[in-house]
Design a protein around this motif. Structure first.
Motif, PDB file in Angstrom:
ATOM      1  N   GLN A 329      61.391 -26.993 117.305  1.00  0.00           N
ATOM      2  CA  GLN A 329      62.020 -26.335 116.161  1.00  0.00           C
ATOM      3  C   GLN A 329      61.642 -24.860 116.108  1.00  0.00           C
ATOM      4  N   ARG A 330      60.373 -24.570 116.344  1.00  0.00           N
ATOM      5  CA  ARG A 330      59.942 -23.167 116.337  1.00  0.00           C
ATOM      6  C   ARG A 330      60.616 -22.402 117.473  1.00  0.00           C
ATOM      7  N   PHE A 331      60.766 -23.061 118.638  1.00  0.00           N
ATOM      8  CA  PHE A 331      61.424 -22.394 119.763  1.00  0.00           C
ATOM      9  C   PHE A 331      62.891 -22.094 119.450  1.00  0.00           C
ATOM     10  N   ASP A 332      63.582 -23.026 118.788  1.00  0.00           N
ATOM     11  CA  ASP A 332      64.985 -22.792 118.440  1.00  0.00           C
ATOM     12  C   ASP A 332      65.114 -21.620 117.480  1.00  0.00           C
ATOM     13  N   ILE A 333      64.231 -21.574 116.494  1.00  0.00           N
ATOM     14  CA  ILE A 333      64.290 -20.477 115.522  1.00  0.00           C
ATOM     15  C   ILE A 333      64.047 -19.137 116.213  1.00  0.00           C
ATOM     16  N   VAL A 334      63.051 -19.087 117.096  1.00  0.00           N
ATOM     17  CA  VAL A 334      62.724 -17.828 117.773  1.00  0.00           C
ATOM     18  C   VAL A 334      63.828 -17.427 118.734  1.00  0.00           C
ATOM     19  N   SER A 335      64.387 -18.401 119.476  1.00  0.00           N
ATOM     20  CA  SER A 335      65.455 -18.065 120.421  1.00  0.00           C
ATOM     21  C   SER A 335      66.704 -17.574 119.697  1.00  0.00           C
TER      22      SER A 335
END
Length: 490
Positions: A329-335
């Protein structure tokens, strides 16, 4: 009212009047106090007791007599010295009686030191002697055994001391007690105690009478004279040489004898000596039981701790998917924010580049070039005259060197009609006397033509030879410079 004892009793039918005990005791008390209201005595202090109520009870003695004394609490603070066992003092006071015990005593009001008693002075000298020999050093004292199997007691077989020791050991530790009976007072006491110590040390550990693991030398309290046998030098040396750990329990807590300093341990009382020599069985059992319980509790706590750590690790392992999903989830938000962030960053750098580029122009580069060119022109203007002058000076110097070289040319005299005569080995003939008859010489002229000739033996004239072919220019040897004094042979 009763008639005092110091008046003549009235006769009653020819018989003396019967006094009561109290009448006589108090009459004697008044008589002594009136007759000896102020007395000054000199003697040695013994049996000094500082009572808890503040009074001090003691005994004044000399070689043949002793008298009890008391210092009331109100007078203690006025004394010049503190009453101590063995001090020789001078006291002042009054003589009185103690009616309940039919004893007389001195009530002391002042006290001052008169010197150390003879006995204590002798004891002090002996203590200094033994201390100088190292018998009092703590390093030579032996440790007491923790759980002795056999305890040896050296004391009087009668009296309360041996009963107290046996009773105390029986209550604390079930072990074998061997009693060596001795006298503990008088002239024979020191010798008997020394013999008992040596006798215990001579026993074999596995004999019918086992050797003790620890010794106790005990005696009850008493005066300095009563305890004096235990200040014997021979007894002190026997105690110091004893290989068995020894406890001295002579007198009460305030009494000190010489063997207390050389023994391995000093006990304030015989009962305390029994407590030092033996542990408490019940305490050991309780200690073992407590250690066992603590061991079980520690083992249980270790098991519980390991179980709790396993449970915690298990709970952590169950959360691994949750942790992965959280990271996703954090990776999706950052990407999702990455593209916009890069665009904003590029726009910011573009604006900065435009802002900085406006300040650049060709003049920024041409101005330093113009400055450098101007400096170069000025330097050329300054250097050209100097270089020209240096060049002229160098040319003049070169011309001078050329003329010098020309004047030093060895072939130049040949142009003026001179010739150079050389021997066969190439050396120059500087004088005709140097030539020998029949010697072949080479004569070189200005046109570089060399002729060979032979010196005539009869006349000494030069006879010409046929001219050899001139050598090639490359093989022709370089002529040597003729010396300036060379002359003409013709």
């Amino acid at each position: 009212m009763t008639e005092s004892a110091d008046t003549a009793p009235a006769a009653d039918s020819g018989n003396a009047k019967a006094y009561s005990v109290s009448e006589l005791a108090f009459a004697l008390k008044r008589t002594l106090e009136d007759s000896y209201g102020f007395v000054r005595l000199r003697g040695e202090l013994s049996k000094v007791t500082h009572h808890s109520n503040g009074h001090v009870y003691l005994t004044l003695k000399d070689e043949r007599a002793a008298i009890d004394g008391v210092v009331w609490k109100g007078s203690v603070r006025n004394l010049a010295i503190r009453p101590e066992q063995g001090l020789e003092v001078v006291v002042t006071g009054k003589i009185t009686t103690y009616p309940q015990g039919s004893r007389y005593q001195i009530v002391i009001e002042t006290m001052e030191a008169a010197g150390i008693g003879a006995l204590l002075a002798q004891l002090e000298r002996l203590k200094q002697k033994l201390a100088a020999e190292g018998l009092f050093d703590a390093a030579r004292k032996q440790p007491l055994p923790a759980m002795p199997a056999v305890v040896g007691v050296i004391t009087s077989p009668t009296g309360a001391v041996i009963r107290d020791i046996l009773h105390r050991i029986r209550d604390r530790w079930p072990c074998r007690v061997i009693v060596w009976p001795v006298v503990v007072q008088g002239d024979a006491a020191a010798a008997q105690v020394s013999a008992a110590i040596r006798g215990f040390c001579a026993l074999a550990p596995d004999g019918p009478v086992p050797r003790p693991d620890i010794l106790i030398v005990a005696r009850g309290g008493g005066s300095v004279e009563d305890l004096w046998p235990f200040n014997d030098e021979g007894l002190a040396r026997t105690v110091a040489d004893c290989p068995i750990p020894l406890i001295s329990a002579v007198g009460h807590e305030t009494d000190t004898t010489l063997i207390d300093f050389v023994s391995d341990r000093r006990a304030p009382t015989p009962t305390a000596a029994a407590e030092m020599a033996t542990p408490v069985l019940a305490e050991l059992k309780a200690l073992v039981s407590d250690l066992g319980a603590r061991m079980h509790r520690c083992g249980g706590r270790v098991v519980q701790d390991r179980r709790a750590r396993i449970d915690a690790a298990e709970r952590a392992l169950r959360r691994v998917p949750d942790l992965v999903r959280l990271a996703e989830q954090r990776f999706d938000i950052v990407s999702g924010r990455l593209g916009a962030g890069l665009a904003r960053n590029a726009a910011i750098h573009e604006r900065e580049l435009v802002r900085v580029a406006t300040r650049f122009s060709p003049l920024l580069l041409q101005r330093p070039q113009a400055v450098q060119k101007d400096r170069l022109d000025r330097l050329m203007v300054r250097l050209e005259p100097a270089a020209r002058r240096r060049l002229e000076r160098a040319s003049e110097r070169l011309d001078g060197l050329g003329k010098l070289l020309l004047s030093a040319d060895p072939d130049r005299p040949l142009q003026r009609g001179f010739a150079r005569v050389s021997r066969a080995d190439g050396s120059l003939a500087r004088a005709g006397a140097d030539l020998m008859a029949g010697e072949t010489v080479a004569i070189t002229f200005g046109d570089r033509v060399t002729r060979h000739a032979v010196i005539d033996a009869a006349t000494g004239d030069v006879a010409p030879l046929s001219a050899p072919a001139p050598p090639s220019r490359s093989a022709r040897p370089r002529p040597k410079a003729a010396p300036p004094e060379q002359g003409d042979l013709f």
